[in-house]
Scaffold this active site. Sequence first.
Site, PDB file in Angstrom:
ATOM      1  N   LEU A  72       0.797  -1.226   0.000  1.00 29.17           N
ATOM      2  CA  LEU A  72       0.000   0.000   0.000  1.00 29.17           C
ATOM      3  C   LEU A  72       0.829   1.275   0.000  1.00 29.17           C
ATOM      4  CD1 LEU A  72      -2.595  -1.130   2.689  1.00 29.17           C
ATOM      5  CD2 LEU A  72      -2.940  -1.050   0.211  1.00 29.17           C
ATOM      6  N   PHE A  98       3.188   3.482  -1.670  1.00 33.08           N
ATOM      7  CA  PHE A  98       3.891   3.938  -2.868  1.00 33.08           C
ATOM      8  C   PHE A  98       5.114   4.765  -2.455  1.00 33.08           C
ATOM      9  CE2 PHE A  98       4.301   7.102  -6.413  1.00 33.08           C
ATOM     10  CZ  PHE A  98       4.714   6.202  -7.378  1.00 33.08           C
ATOM     11  N   GLU A 141       5.237  12.628   9.406  1.00 29.09           N
ATOM     12  CA  GLU A 141       5.510  11.201   9.497  1.00 29.09           C
ATOM     13  C   GLU A 141       6.211  10.813  10.800  1.00 29.09           C
ATOM     14  OE1 GLU A 141       4.945   8.787   6.678  1.00 29.09           O
ATOM     15  OE2 GLU A 141       3.536  10.397   6.214  1.00 29.09           O
ATOM     16  N   HIS A 192      11.619   7.933   3.994  1.00 29.88           N
ATOM     17  CA  HIS A 192      11.819   8.655   5.245  1.00 29.88           C
ATOM     18  C   HIS A 192      13.310   8.896   5.450  1.00 29.88           C
ATOM     19  CE1 HIS A 192       7.859   6.739   6.834  1.00 29.88           C
ATOM     20  NE2 HIS A 192       7.625   7.985   6.464  1.00 29.88           N
ATOM     21  N   CYS A 229      12.509   1.566  12.076  1.00 23.76           N
ATOM     22  CA  CYS A 229      11.075   1.767  11.875  1.00 23.76           C
ATOM     23  C   CYS A 229      10.268   1.211  13.042  1.00 23.76           C
ATOM     24  CB  CYS A 229      10.616   1.082  10.586  1.00 23.76           C
ATOM     25  SG  CYS A 229      11.123   1.914   9.072  1.00 23.76           S
TER      26      CYS A 229
END
Length: 447
Positions: A22, A24, A175, A251, A372
């Site tokens: 999901l 991109f 983010e 990121h 992450c």
Amino acid sequence: MLGAREFNFDGLVGPSHNYAGLSFGNVASFNNVRSASNPRQAALQGLAKMRALAQRGFAQALLPPQARPNFRMLRAIGFSGTDADVVAQAWRDAPVILACAYSAAPMWTANAATVSPSADTLDGRVHFTSANLNNKLHRSEEHRQATRTLRAIFADQERFVVHDALPPTPAFGDEGAANHTRLAREHGSAGVEFFVYGRVEFDPSAPFPKKYPARQTLEASQAIARLHGLNPAQVVFAQQNPAVIDQGVFHNDVIAVGNGNVLFYHEQAFADEQETLAALRVAMENVDAGLTAIRVDSADVPVADAVASYLFNSQLLSKPDGKMALVVPHECHENPAVARYLGQLTASGGPVDELVEFDLRQSMRNGGGPACLRLRVVLTDEEARAMHQGVIMTEALYARLVPWVEKHYRDRIEPKDLADPQLAIECMAALEDLETILGLPGLYDLS
């Protein structure tokens, strides 16, 4: 701020972990779209990492998964009836949106919030701002539960402030800590908060990527610095290199990581490398600290290898002897250029003298590595005692969570399994038990 430690809050992988592709701009996520996932293995891999670091003496805690599927979102866009009806309608009419509702992406808690410790803030409290993540549908509602969870864990309002997410508009695309790091002489001293953004909403002349979206805006980063009451002399804003965003560096934590006074980064990380380093050095002088910059040249590690191995999506952890350990995924060992570089790094006599390697393949295949998976929160001893203790990783908690995972998690999910109404029932049952294990009744709105 004496006696401060950095706690790493790792995301506990949720029972709906699947590969829907999901995101991109996230190369790993796209490369594994529609393949079968193993939620049980993913959760156990994450727990093994948490346990191992806790056993080493690092301050380790967890953030629980969010409720999935997101029935609130599905009902808000017109699907109705019983839960089973909603799933059936969404699978028939909008299977991609159903996949968004089932996303287990909250496991990547670096995106949960941006955190400023009390040593940096005007009011002397720890500040959190939940990330709105409005660039992607499957993540855009995470901030609701993230805020609820953070307020449950950090409930003492004399010591903690949990801000709502920024307005959910492209101008304030945020983010979280994936685009933020903190540099300081030591965790308890005043530090420099380093915000990296991908684009400037109100300056069309600023450089921007051509292929993939730049998710973090300068305006969002500036807003968070204001909300947290940061000293402008201790804040640096820098633009990420648009060219590396277009190579899959969605990121900043895919191309740079910092800890203590060390910034470990790729030469192509920033739009203006020298200007960024100069600003950081000035800010570090303002907090009586120097900057140690470890630059990785493209000749040694091309950006493609950095992205494939997630070399920079690693954790830099301070050890009692003053040196640092670099926590890397197994993929770094498998990449010849990266493995060669890391051997040279640890033998160089510099601040990083140890590699700690984990198998996080389930997370890596969905586009997230060690960095992450964790949200960094610097806490004084007093603040650590004031937070909810049930989320701190201990042998006792580990011993309860492993059988919980083995009881509730499937060992295989394919895209077609999202149509199974039983999966939704299993996910809800798992979270009901988890509330009890963590001592957080009412954490979820499961009505």
